[in-house]
Design a protein around this motif. Structure first.
Motif, PDB file in Angstrom:
ATOM      1  N   GLU A  41      59.655 -29.810  76.819  1.00  0.00           N
ATOM      2  CA  GLU A  41      60.081 -31.205  76.645  1.00  0.00           C
ATOM      3  C   GLU A  41      61.096 -31.563  77.725  1.00  0.00           C
ATOM      4  OE1 GLU A  41      61.496 -31.704  72.653  1.00  0.00           O
ATOM      5  OE2 GLU A  41      59.571 -31.003  71.845  1.00  0.00           O
ATOM      6  N   PRO A  42      61.296 -32.879  77.965  1.00  0.00           N
ATOM      7  CA  PRO A  42      62.302 -33.273  78.957  1.00  0.00           C
ATOM      8  C   PRO A  42      63.648 -32.624  78.652  1.00  0.00           C
ATOM      9  CG  PRO A  42      61.044 -35.180  78.256  1.00  0.00           C
ATOM     10  CD  PRO A  42      60.601 -34.036  77.391  1.00  0.00           C
ATOM     11  N   GLY A  43      64.284 -32.117  79.702  1.00  0.00           N
ATOM     12  CA  GLY A  43      65.577 -31.454  79.513  1.00  0.00           C
ATOM     13  C   GLY A  43      65.447 -29.934  79.426  1.00  0.00           C
ATOM     14  N   ASP A  44      64.268 -29.455  79.048  1.00  0.00           N
ATOM     15  CA  ASP A  44      64.062 -28.005  78.979  1.00  0.00           C
ATOM     16  C   ASP A  44      64.123 -27.407  80.378  1.00  0.00           C
ATOM     17  OD1 ASP A  44      63.762 -28.081  76.262  1.00  0.00           O
ATOM     18  OD2 ASP A  44      61.570 -27.916  76.270  1.00  0.00           O
ATOM     19  N   GLU A  45      64.559 -26.152  80.440  1.00  0.00           N
ATOM     20  CA  GLU A  45      64.700 -25.488  81.741  1.00  0.00           C
ATOM     21  C   GLU A  45      63.774 -24.281  81.875  1.00  0.00           C
ATOM     22  OE1 GLU A  45      69.371 -26.731  82.505  1.00  0.00           O
ATOM     23  OE2 GLU A  45      68.728 -24.667  82.919  1.00  0.00           O
ATOM     24  N   VAL A  46      63.295 -24.113  83.101  1.00  0.00           N
ATOM     25  CA  VAL A  46      62.420 -22.991  83.438  1.00  0.00           C
ATOM     26  C   VAL A  46      63.107 -22.193  84.543  1.00  0.00           C
ATOM     27  CG1 VAL A  46      60.143 -22.330  84.333  1.00  0.00           C
ATOM     28  CG2 VAL A  46      60.388 -24.437  82.957  1.00  0.00           C
ATOM     29  N   ILE A  47      63.114 -20.874  84.394  1.00  0.00           N
ATOM     30  CA  ILE A  47      63.593 -20.030  85.487  1.00  0.00           C
ATOM     31  C   ILE A  47      62.355 -19.414  86.135  1.00  0.00           C
ATOM     32  CG2 ILE A  47      64.969 -18.007  86.109  1.00  0.00           C
ATOM     33  CD1 ILE A  47      66.684 -18.622  83.629  1.00  0.00           C
ATOM     34  N   ALA A  48      62.173 -19.700  87.425  1.00  0.00           N
ATOM     35  CA  ALA A  48      60.951 -19.259  88.103  1.00  0.00           C
ATOM     36  C   ALA A  48      61.299 -18.388  89.308  1.00  0.00           C
ATOM     37  CB  ALA A  48      60.154 -20.475  88.561  1.00  0.00           C
TER      38      ALA A  48
END
Ligand code: PLP
Length: 379
Positions: A86-93
């Motif tokens: 969802e908007p605001g969620d963070e992904v570490i890539a």
């Protein structure tokens, strides 16, 4: 079941209506119902198709997972995973990965408010400081495209579990023959089936495999709602490809080793990237989590001028100059202008991807002929 048997038999049953040993191509868009809502579990082919289901079962079996889902491309599979957020969620890539994944993250999903943070995952210690309350997903690829960096999947999975964050691993380069991320603690495995799984450079497709049934249901909902499903002919091609994955991979690995050693001993070659070398920075982890090192190799020449790089890319005759990888035929590719052109140059250079890097997808031809071809081209 041992791998060779599993790749041929796992997940696939003879066709129930005829006994056909190979799953038929169910080329249909819809299914006739006995009465409204009274059907055999098949309503509409975006949601259900027997050829696709056979492939999805096979994918689950060969990745040691419970559930498989097939998509119309590898990036469509990645797209579905990000749509869990969802908007605001963070992904570490990972900061070194397939250029199309980076493009999807930065150019498509960032504008919907999903935040992507990139780290060097060769050292898992870099991950923890990036995690906060908003972190929902860790995305990694190992070996990476094109620098063959190795991430310790089990170590990342421990961090993900500790912080209740999902871990998705792009397993395209290794294929399920060499590595099974779910066994190492990952939540989702992603594949570009276009590559080793299809194996014959004749299909674009993607897949996800997972154990958790609730997660499968969420991803199935996205698959049918967004509609990036593969057609039954393409599913048939990947099903057929899987049956020879183990024999192809054995030869990819043998040829890969021979060509990596040849390049390393060549006086004009400055550096060879291949996880099978004992002095590869993460060789020990590769040895721990992989059953072989594959046929993907990148290298740099001592003469790293534009002119010489360009000359070599056009000088091979068996290695065809093309994007993609994992097919029976050998390919040569220039990441900076081809597969990874969508990553800004300064990002590429910062992550160690030089303009002079050349990537090989070593096919399953005779290794002597392939070496001869490279000898002539490099000079
Ligand atoms: C090719 C590739 C993808 C994208 O898959 P498509 O089938 O081309 O959409 C993703 N990850 C890796 C590592 C790839 O090589």
């Amino acid at each position: 079941m041992k791998p060779a048997t599993k790749f041929i038999h796992a997940g696939v049953e003879p066709d129930p209506s005829t006994g056909a040993i190979m799953t038929p191509i169910y080329q249909t868009s819809t299914y006739v119902q006995d009465g409204p809502g009274n059907n055999k579990g098949y309503e509409y082919a975006r949601s259900q198709n027997p050829t696709r289901f056979a492939l999805e079962n096979a994918m689950a079996a060969i990745e040691n997972g419970k559930h498989g889902l097939a998509f119309s491309s590898g990036v469509a599979a990645t797209d579905a995973v990000i749509k869990l957020l969802e908007p605001g969620d963070e992904v570490i890539a990972a900061n070194d990965m397939y250029g199309g994944t980076y493009r999807l993250f930065t150019k498509v999903f960032q504008k919907f408010g999903i935040v992507f943070k990139y780290v060097n995952m060769q050292n898992v210690k870099n991950i923890k400081p990036m995690i906060n309350k908003k972190t929902r997903l860790i995305w990694t690829e190992t070996p990476t495209n094109p620098l063959m960096n190795i991430t310790d999947i089990a170590a990342v999975a421990d961090i993900a579990k500790e912080h209740h964050v999902l871990l998705c691993v792009d397993n395209t380069f290794a294929s399920p023959y060499l590595q099974n991320p779910l066994d190492l603690g990952a939540d989702i495995v992603m594949h570009s089936s276009t590559k080793y799984l299809g194996g014959h450079s004749d299909v674009i497709q993607g897949a996800l495999v997972m154990n958790d049934t609730a997660l499968r249901d969420q991803l199935y909902f996205i698959q049918k709602s967004c509609g990036a499903v593969p057609g039954p002919q393409d599913c048939f091609l990947v099903l057929r490809g899987i049956k020879t994955l183990h024999v192809r991979m054995q030869r990819h690995c043998e040829n890969g080793e021979k060509i990596a050693s040849f390049l390393r001993n060549h006086k004009k070659v400055a550096k060879v990237y291949w996880p099978g070398f004992k002095d590869h920075p993460n060789h020990k982890i590769a040895k721990k989590q992989m059953r072989g090192y594959g046929g993907m190799i990148s290298f740099e020449l001592k003469d790293d001028s534009k002119k010489e790089t360009k000359r070599i890319l056009s000088a091979t005759s068996l290695f065809a100059l093309a994007e993609s990888l994992g097919g029976v035929e050998s390919l040569i590719n220039h990441p900076a202008t081809m597969t990874h052109a969508s990553i800004p140059r300064e990002e590429r250079i910062k992550n160690g991807l030089k303009d002079s890097l050349i990537r090989l997808s070593v096919g399953i031809e005779d290794a002597d002929d392939l070496i001869e071809d490279l000898k002539k081209a490099i000079g």
